[in-house]
Design an enzyme around this catalytic site. Sequence first.
Site, PDB file in Angstrom:
ATOM      1  N   HIS A 143      50.878  38.842  40.683  1.00 48.37           N
ATOM      2  CA  HIS A 143      50.850  37.718  39.748  1.00 48.37           C
ATOM      3  C   HIS A 143      51.615  38.027  38.462  1.00 48.37           C
ATOM      4  O   HIS A 143      51.299  38.999  37.776  1.00 48.37           O
ATOM      5  CB  HIS A 143      49.374  37.429  39.412  1.00 48.37           C
ATOM      6  CG  HIS A 143      49.161  36.259  38.513  1.00 48.37           C
ATOM      7  ND1 HIS A 143      48.443  36.357  37.336  1.00 48.37           N
ATOM      8  CD2 HIS A 143      49.546  34.964  38.623  1.00 48.37           C
ATOM      9  CE1 HIS A 143      48.386  35.148  36.775  1.00 48.37           C
ATOM     10  NE2 HIS A 143      49.037  34.297  37.527  1.00 48.37           N
ATOM     11  N   HIS A 161      55.242  32.296  30.743  1.00 47.10           N
ATOM     12  CA  HIS A 161      54.059  31.510  31.086  1.00 47.10           C
ATOM     13  C   HIS A 161      53.625  30.517  30.005  1.00 47.10           C
ATOM     14  O   HIS A 161      53.381  29.340  30.281  1.00 47.10           O
ATOM     15  CB  HIS A 161      52.887  32.449  31.406  1.00 47.10           C
ATOM     16  CG  HIS A 161      51.621  31.736  31.751  1.00 47.10           C
ATOM     17  ND1 HIS A 161      50.717  31.300  30.793  1.00 47.10           N
ATOM     18  CD2 HIS A 161      51.110  31.338  32.948  1.00 47.10           C
ATOM     19  CE1 HIS A 161      49.711  30.685  31.387  1.00 47.10           C
ATOM     20  NE2 HIS A 161      49.922  30.693  32.693  1.00 47.10           N
TER      21      HIS A 161
HETATM   22  O1  G3P Z   1      50.621  30.409  40.643  1.00 41.28           O
HETATM   23  C1  G3P Z   1      49.315  30.821  40.497  1.00 41.28           C
HETATM   24  C2  G3P Z   1      48.913  31.011  39.053  1.00 41.28           C
HETATM   25  O2  G3P Z   1      49.918  31.694  38.374  1.00 41.28           O
HETATM   26  C3  G3P Z   1      48.635  29.693  38.365  1.00 41.28           C
HETATM   27  O3  G3P Z   1      48.115  29.852  37.085  1.00 41.28           O
HETATM   28  O4  G3P Z   1      48.219  29.953  34.633  1.00 41.28           O
HETATM   29  O5  G3P Z   1      48.501  32.040  35.951  1.00 41.28           O
HETATM   30  O6  G3P Z   1      50.299  30.333  35.926  1.00 41.28           O
HETATM   31  P1  G3P Z   1      48.816  30.584  35.849  1.00 41.28           P
HETATM   32 MG    MG Z   2      51.753  31.124  37.341  1.00 35.07          MG
END
Ligand code: G3P
Ligand code: MG
Length: 249
Positions: A16, A58
């Site tokens: 992630h 992000h």
């Molecule tokens: O793509 C999964 C996840 O990244 C979605 O939430 O806020 O971490 O971008 P976020």
């Molecule tokens: Mg994400």
Amino acid sequence: MSDIFSRIALPATIAHRGLSAHAPENTLAAVKAAHAAGHAWVELDVQLLGDGTPIIWHDAGVRRCSNSRGKLKKLNWEVASRLDVGRWFDTTFSGERMATLEEMLALLDELGMGLNLELKVNRGRDASALVESVLPAAMQSLPRERLLVSSFDMTALNAARRLVPDPQALALGLLYEKLPRDWEDRASRLGAFSLHLDWRRLKLAQAQAVAASDYRLLCYTVNDTQAYQRLCQWGVDAVISDDPGRLTR
Ligand code: G3P
Ligand code: MG
């Protein structure tokens, strides 16, 4: 089967924002760390700066993950490229620079990695402009079996599908915090590849229904070993984790 569903070999775990437990999120360093740790795929967020430069980031602003502050929509690349986006995480990453989409795609291509690219549409930003800028570049750099484009934003996903009408040519993932009742209709209308759900709000019956459907099921952001094991038993195809190595050790 030779369709996109069989060609995309999703690993059980996806790093992630890169390997964000061990390196500053959404940076080249985080992707290199994911690769060094043996992870084949990463999830990354993409947005546009105010001058239209697509960058891997992000938040709507730079305060949390840089040595400065301000909104992305007010930044140009000349200014953004001078920010230190590593030191906030650890001094060993001092001097890390924000990655453009172009730089990131070149790195992923060089490393032979797969990408779950999240089209991040923060409040007030233009979803269509993001798609038009990002999608051609991503599709040119990565083969379709190593690219999965996802978003919470339906305008972005619909724009992506309009640009690439053939579901075989581009895998699209619907992101939800909570699975809507009409998920199957929505997935079918989009020509989706996958659903990406918040594991904390997922129920067993929902997981089983998606797992039994034509769509792949991914869960985010899974950092708990017991939750990971449970989700595997529930038929989840892949989990997105800040520290995938911890889940499988
Ligand atoms: O793509 C999964 C996840 O990244 C979605 O939430 O806020 O971490 O971008 P976020
Ligand atoms: Mg994400």
